[in-house]
Scaffold this motif. Structure first.
Motif, PDB file in Angstrom:
ATOM      1  N   VAL A 136       0.933  -1.372   0.120  1.00 32.24           N
ATOM      2  CA  VAL A 136      -0.063   0.233   0.477  1.00 32.24           C
ATOM      3  C   VAL A 136       0.643   1.352   0.073  1.00 32.24           C
ATOM      4  CG1 VAL A 136      -1.957   0.901   1.046  1.00 32.24           C
ATOM      5  CG2 VAL A 136      -1.993  -1.303   1.240  1.00 32.24           C
ATOM      6  N   GLN A 137       1.977   1.928   0.880  1.00 34.05           N
ATOM      7  CA  GLN A 137       3.035   2.582   0.920  1.00 34.05           C
ATOM      8  C   GLN A 137       3.952   2.641  -0.609  1.00 34.05           C
ATOM      9  OE1 GLN A 137       5.982   1.823   3.775  1.00 34.05           O
ATOM     10  NE2 GLN A 137       3.804   0.724   5.158  1.00 34.05           N
ATOM     11  N   ILE A 138       4.303   1.403  -1.543  1.00 33.57           N
ATOM     12  CA  ILE A 138       4.044   1.171  -2.714  1.00 33.57           C
ATOM     13  C   ILE A 138       3.568   2.320  -3.299  1.00 33.57           C
ATOM     14  CG2 ILE A 138       5.498   0.342  -4.670  1.00 33.57           C
ATOM     15  CD1 ILE A 138       6.830  -1.427  -2.289  1.00 33.57           C
ATOM     16  N   ALA A 139       2.554   2.024  -3.711  1.00 30.80           N
ATOM     17  CA  ALA A 139       1.447   1.506  -4.114  1.00 30.80           C
ATOM     18  C   ALA A 139       0.684   3.386  -4.550  1.00 30.80           C
ATOM     19  CB  ALA A 139      -0.442   1.490  -4.208  1.00 30.80           C
ATOM     20  N   PHE A 140       0.974   4.459  -3.061  1.00 27.10           N
ATOM     21  CA  PHE A 140       0.492   5.399  -2.319  1.00 27.10           C
ATOM     22  C   PHE A 140       2.238   6.021  -3.340  1.00 27.10           C
ATOM     23  CE2 PHE A 140      -2.370   7.420   0.627  1.00 27.10           C
ATOM     24  CZ  PHE A 140      -3.802   5.984   0.600  1.00 27.10           C
ATOM     25  N   ALA A 141       3.221   5.961  -2.780  1.00 23.43           N
ATOM     26  CA  ALA A 141       4.265   6.744  -3.807  1.00 23.43           C
ATOM     27  C   ALA A 141       3.626   6.786  -5.362  1.00 23.43           C
ATOM     28  CB  ALA A 141       5.331   6.038  -2.973  1.00 23.43           C
ATOM     29  N   ARG A 142       3.594   5.292  -6.069  1.00 22.08           N
ATOM     30  CA  ARG A 142       2.982   5.595  -7.210  1.00 22.08           C
ATOM     31  C   ARG A 142       1.983   6.614  -7.721  1.00 22.08           C
ATOM     32  NH1 ARG A 142       4.869  -0.842  -8.216  1.00 22.08           N
ATOM     33  NH2 ARG A 142       6.689  -0.272  -8.281  1.00 22.08           N
ATOM     34  N   ALA A 143       1.288   6.627  -6.338  1.00 20.27           N
ATOM     35  CA  ALA A 143      -0.280   7.627  -6.992  1.00 20.27           C
ATOM     36  C   ALA A 143       0.415   8.952  -7.287  1.00 20.27           C
ATOM     37  CB  ALA A 143      -0.989   7.551  -6.065  1.00 20.27           C
ATOM     38  N   ILE A 144       1.491   9.551  -5.976  1.00 17.98           N
ATOM     39  CA  ILE A 144       1.690  10.413  -5.774  1.00 17.98           C
ATOM     40  C   ILE A 144       2.746  10.734  -7.104  1.00 17.98           C
ATOM     41  CG2 ILE A 144       3.757  12.204  -5.089  1.00 17.98           C
ATOM     42  CD1 ILE A 144       2.258  10.623  -2.062  1.00 17.98           C
ATOM     43  N   GLU A 145       3.828  10.226  -7.396  1.00 23.34           N
ATOM     44  CA  GLU A 145       4.567  10.143  -8.639  1.00 23.34           C
ATOM     45  C   GLU A 145       3.962  10.487  -9.636  1.00 23.34           C
ATOM     46  OE1 GLU A 145       6.462   6.323  -9.054  1.00 23.34           O
ATOM     47  OE2 GLU A 145       7.833   7.010  -7.454  1.00 23.34           O
ATOM     48  N   LEU A 146       2.810   9.737 -10.403  1.00 21.33           N
ATOM     49  CA  LEU A 146       1.762   9.838 -11.577  1.00 21.33           C
ATOM     50  C   LEU A 146       1.161  11.410 -11.670  1.00 21.33           C
ATOM     51  CD1 LEU A 146       0.167   6.549 -11.825  1.00 21.33           C
ATOM     52  CD2 LEU A 146       1.869   7.399 -13.742  1.00 21.33           C
TER      53      LEU A 146
ATOM     54  N   LEU B 102      -6.757  15.977 -10.734  1.00 16.30           N
ATOM     55  CA  LEU B 102      -6.630  15.396  -9.615  1.00 16.30           C
ATOM     56  C   LEU B 102      -7.491  14.621  -9.256  1.00 16.30           C
ATOM     57  CD1 LEU B 102      -5.257  19.144  -7.701  1.00 16.30           C
ATOM     58  CD2 LEU B 102      -3.832  16.820  -8.152  1.00 16.30           C
ATOM     59  N   PRO B 103      -8.812  14.501  -9.862  1.00 17.24           N
ATOM     60  CA  PRO B 103      -9.254  13.325  -9.770  1.00 17.24           C
ATOM     61  C   PRO B 103      -8.445  11.871  -9.783  1.00 17.24           C
ATOM     62  CG  PRO B 103     -10.791  14.930 -10.401  1.00 17.24           C
ATOM     63  CD  PRO B 103      -8.876  15.272 -10.579  1.00 17.24           C
ATOM     64  N   MET B 104      -8.167  12.338 -11.251  1.00 17.58           N
ATOM     65  CA  MET B 104      -7.408  10.614 -10.822  1.00 17.58           C
ATOM     66  C   MET B 104      -6.484  10.364 -10.169  1.00 17.58           C
ATOM     67  SD  MET B 104      -2.909   9.556 -12.277  1.00 17.58           S
ATOM     68  CE  MET B 104      -3.258  11.734 -12.233  1.00 17.58           C
ATOM     69  N   ILE B 105      -5.778  11.110  -8.843  1.00 11.63           N
ATOM     70  CA  ILE B 105      -5.284  10.870  -7.254  1.00 11.63           C
ATOM     71  C   ILE B 105      -6.537  10.445  -6.989  1.00 11.63           C
ATOM     72  CG2 ILE B 105      -5.525  12.526  -6.066  1.00 11.63           C
ATOM     73  CD1 ILE B 105      -2.318  12.004  -5.378  1.00 11.63           C
TER      74      ILE B 105
ATOM     75  N   LEU C  83      -5.468   6.327  -5.559  1.00 10.69           N
ATOM     76  CA  LEU C  83      -5.483   6.087  -3.878  1.00 10.69           C
ATOM     77  C   LEU C  83      -6.397   4.865  -3.385  1.00 10.69           C
ATOM     78  CD1 LEU C  83      -4.514   9.948  -2.493  1.00 10.69           C
ATOM     79  CD2 LEU C  83      -3.480   7.936  -2.957  1.00 10.69           C
ATOM     80  N   GLY C  84      -7.824   5.177  -3.871  1.00 14.16           N
ATOM     81  CA  GLY C  84      -8.765   4.317  -3.245  1.00 14.16           C
ATOM     82  C   GLY C  84      -7.970   2.526  -3.831  1.00 14.16           C
ATOM     83  N   ARG C  85      -7.650   2.623  -5.349  1.00 11.06           N
ATOM     84  CA  ARG C  85      -7.028   1.177  -5.499  1.00 11.06           C
ATOM     85  C   ARG C  85      -5.855   0.390  -4.278  1.00 11.06           C
ATOM     86  NH1 ARG C  85      -5.761   2.063 -10.620  1.00 11.06           N
ATOM     87  NH2 ARG C  85      -7.255   3.331 -11.897  1.00 11.06           N
TER      88      ARG C  85
END
Length: 122
Positions: free
Chosen positions: A86-96, A107-110, A114-116
């Protein structure tokens, strides 16, 4: 103050001004599906990304610092409440989100990313 904000108040210190706006709205969007601390982590990421402007505006130094505070608090919450995936998925969302100006994302994409990411947490 709601029950959730009372529980979360140590994590909201110095960010109260944003609770009535973007932070509170993002939290409520995530809270219906996730536990309070994870919902707050997602809301803090959304707010932090928004405060940084990410290609839309040049943020003020105060907004940059508050955005950094949001991201740091989200990181600490995730370290305590979520696993590595989950931590890595959050980091990837921030990178995207950070690459959004070049990729055309917004921003709605983030929120969706984050939900995923949170789906792997509970």
């Amino acid at each position: 103050m709601s029950v959730d904000t009372e529980v979360l108040s140590p994590d909201l210190r110095h960010l109260e001004i944003h609770w009535e706006g973007s932070l509170g709205e993002a939290y409520r969007a995530h809270r219906h599906r996730w536990p309070p601390k994870l919902a707050l982590a997602a809301a803090l990421v959304e707010t932090g990304v928004g405060l940084h402007g990410l290609g839309r505006t040049v943020p003020s130094p105060v907004d940059l610092l508050l955005g950094d505070l949001c991201l740091a608090r989200a990181s600490r919450l995730l370290a305590n409440e979520a696993g590595r995936v989950v931590q890595i998925a959050f980091a990837r969302a921030i990178e995207l989100a950070a690459s959004a100006p070049t990729s055309g994302a917004d921003l709605p994409m983030i929120r969706e990313l984050l939900g995923r990411a949170l789906e792997g947490a509970v």
